[in-house]
Design an enzyme around this catalytic site. Structure first.
Site, PDB file in Angstrom:
ATOM      1  N   SER A 131       0.780  -1.307   0.187  1.00 36.50           N
ATOM      2  CA  SER A 131       0.159  -0.004   0.108  1.00 36.50           C
ATOM      3  C   SER A 131       0.863   1.129  -0.025  1.00 36.50           C
ATOM      4  O   SER A 131       1.889   1.233   0.502  1.00 36.50           O
ATOM      5  CB  SER A 131      -0.722   0.012   0.870  1.00 36.50           C
ATOM      6  OG  SER A 131      -1.564  -1.171   1.317  1.00 36.50           O
TER       7      SER A 131
HETATM    8  N1  SAH Z   1       0.023  -4.771   3.988  1.00 37.52           N
HETATM    9  C1  SAH Z   1       0.230  -5.295   2.770  1.00 37.52           C
HETATM   10  C2  SAH Z   1      -0.603  -5.241   1.691  1.00 37.52           C
HETATM   11  C3  SAH Z   1      -0.519  -6.313   0.859  1.00 37.52           C
HETATM   12  S1  SAH Z   1      -2.022  -6.387  -0.498  1.00 37.52           S
HETATM   13  C4  SAH Z   1       1.803  -4.897   2.374  1.00 37.52           C
HETATM   14  O1  SAH Z   1       2.216  -3.714   3.030  1.00 37.52           O
HETATM   15  O2  SAH Z   1       2.400  -5.517   1.488  1.00 37.52           O
HETATM   16  C5  SAH Z   1      -3.204  -7.423   0.529  1.00 37.52           C
HETATM   17  C6  SAH Z   1      -2.790  -8.880   0.599  1.00 37.52           C
HETATM   18  O3  SAH Z   1      -3.939  -9.485   0.886  1.00 37.52           O
HETATM   19  C7  SAH Z   1      -2.292  -9.566  -0.561  1.00 37.52           C
HETATM   20  O4  SAH Z   1      -1.209 -10.117  -0.360  1.00 37.52           O
HETATM   21  C8  SAH Z   1      -3.368 -10.693  -0.852  1.00 37.52           C
HETATM   22  O5  SAH Z   1      -2.718 -11.989  -1.290  1.00 37.52           O
HETATM   23  C9  SAH Z   1      -4.002 -10.696   0.591  1.00 37.52           C
HETATM   24  N2  SAH Z   1      -5.213 -11.325   0.679  1.00 37.52           N
HETATM   25  C10 SAH Z   1      -6.227 -11.144  -0.086  1.00 37.52           C
HETATM   26  N3  SAH Z   1      -7.321 -12.002   0.391  1.00 37.52           N
HETATM   27  C11 SAH Z   1      -6.863 -12.645   1.387  1.00 37.52           C
HETATM   28  C12 SAH Z   1      -7.697 -13.496   2.341  1.00 37.52           C
HETATM   29  N4  SAH Z   1      -8.953 -13.830   2.242  1.00 37.52           N
HETATM   30  N5  SAH Z   1      -6.765 -14.065   3.589  1.00 37.52           N
HETATM   31  C13 SAH Z   1      -5.626 -13.509   3.487  1.00 37.52           C
HETATM   32  N6  SAH Z   1      -4.930 -12.629   2.851  1.00 37.52           N
HETATM   33  C14 SAH Z   1      -5.757 -12.379   1.917  1.00 37.52           C
END
Ligand code: SAH
Length: 219
Positions: A67
């Site tokens: 993000s």
């Molecule tokens: N806070 C993270 C943001 C990653 S983007 C950072 O700083 O890098 C959001 C993440 O949520 C992705 O890696 C995606 O694979 C994960 N995601 C999506 N649906 C999910 C679920 N149901 N359970 C766990 N993770 C999930």
């Protein structure tokens, strides 16, 4: 010994905090301090590392993104974290927010659905010395009942509605922040649990990658 790169990144990081965070109204001193300290560039894949402190999200693999710094700061500020907090994160991704949560709270359980991302984040967090973090592979829309209740929950992926297990895993006076809305545009919701009652405040507009459950967007 610090390398020239480390010094350059440290300068870029301070500029990020000044212009993108303080400049846009982030006031929580602990959030500002920790974002001035945690090496965001370590969580960025090599190709994009020179853009680590820019004002936008970046690809991290598996079609996911880390993000934008401002939205991370905003979510952390809304959670009003204390060093006693037991925290659940949904969507580990790169592990960057996991590291910030580990610095601000007592311990963090972080759930990621992509095993490859979870593994990379786990190794990196270990290498950076975080011992109060557990990364779990699974569907975070279910929360993580085994370690509940939580003082705070941060969801980094967008759902069309709040998954019911998450507020149910909040402790009394617990706080949760989650982007809610259709895939193209969402709004942050700040949810508080008090005496068994759930209070929701609608906050800033945002855009996140989808929360995926059972192979599709969480509805
Ligand atoms: N806070 C993270 C943001 C990653 S983007 C950072 O700083 O890098 C959001 C993440 O949520 C992705 O890696 C995606 O694979 C994960 N995601 C999506 N649906 C999910 C679920 N149901 N359970 C766990 N993770 C999930």
């Amino acid at each position: 010994m610090t390398s020239i790169d480390d010094e350059v990144f440290a300068a870029l990081r301070l500029r990020m905090v000044q212009t993108q965070l303080r400049g846009r109204g982030i006031r929580d001193q602990r959030v500002l301090e920790v974002m001035a300290r945690v090496p965001r560039h370590e969580f960025i894949i090599e190709r994009y590392r020179d853009q680590a402190y820019e004002d936008y999200p970046l690809p991290i693999g598996e079609e996911q993104t880390i993000s934008q710094p401002y939205i991370v700061a905003l979510m952390l500020e809304l959670l009003e974290l204390t060093s006693d907090d037991h925290i659940l994160e949904v969507g580990t991704g790169s592990g960057y927010v996991t590291a910030l949560l580990a610095e601000l709270g007592k311990n963090v359980v972080s759930v990621e659905r992509h095993a490859s991302l979870a593994e990379r984040a786990r190794e990196l967090l270990q290498r950076l010395g975080y011992r109060n973090v557990t990364v779990v592979v699974g569907d975070g829309s279910e929360g993580c009942e085994a370690c509940a209740p939580y003082n705070a929950i941060l969801v980094s992926a967008a759902a069309s509605q709040v998954p019911a297990p998450l507020p149910a895993q909040l402790d009394d006076r617990g706080r949760m922040v989650i982007p809610v809305g259709p895939p193209e545009a969402q709004q942050l919701q700040l949810i508080r649990r008090e005496n068994g009652q759930i209070h929701t405040t609608l906050r800033e507009a945002c855009r996140f990658v989808p929360l995926v459950s059972g192979g599709s967007f969480y509805v």
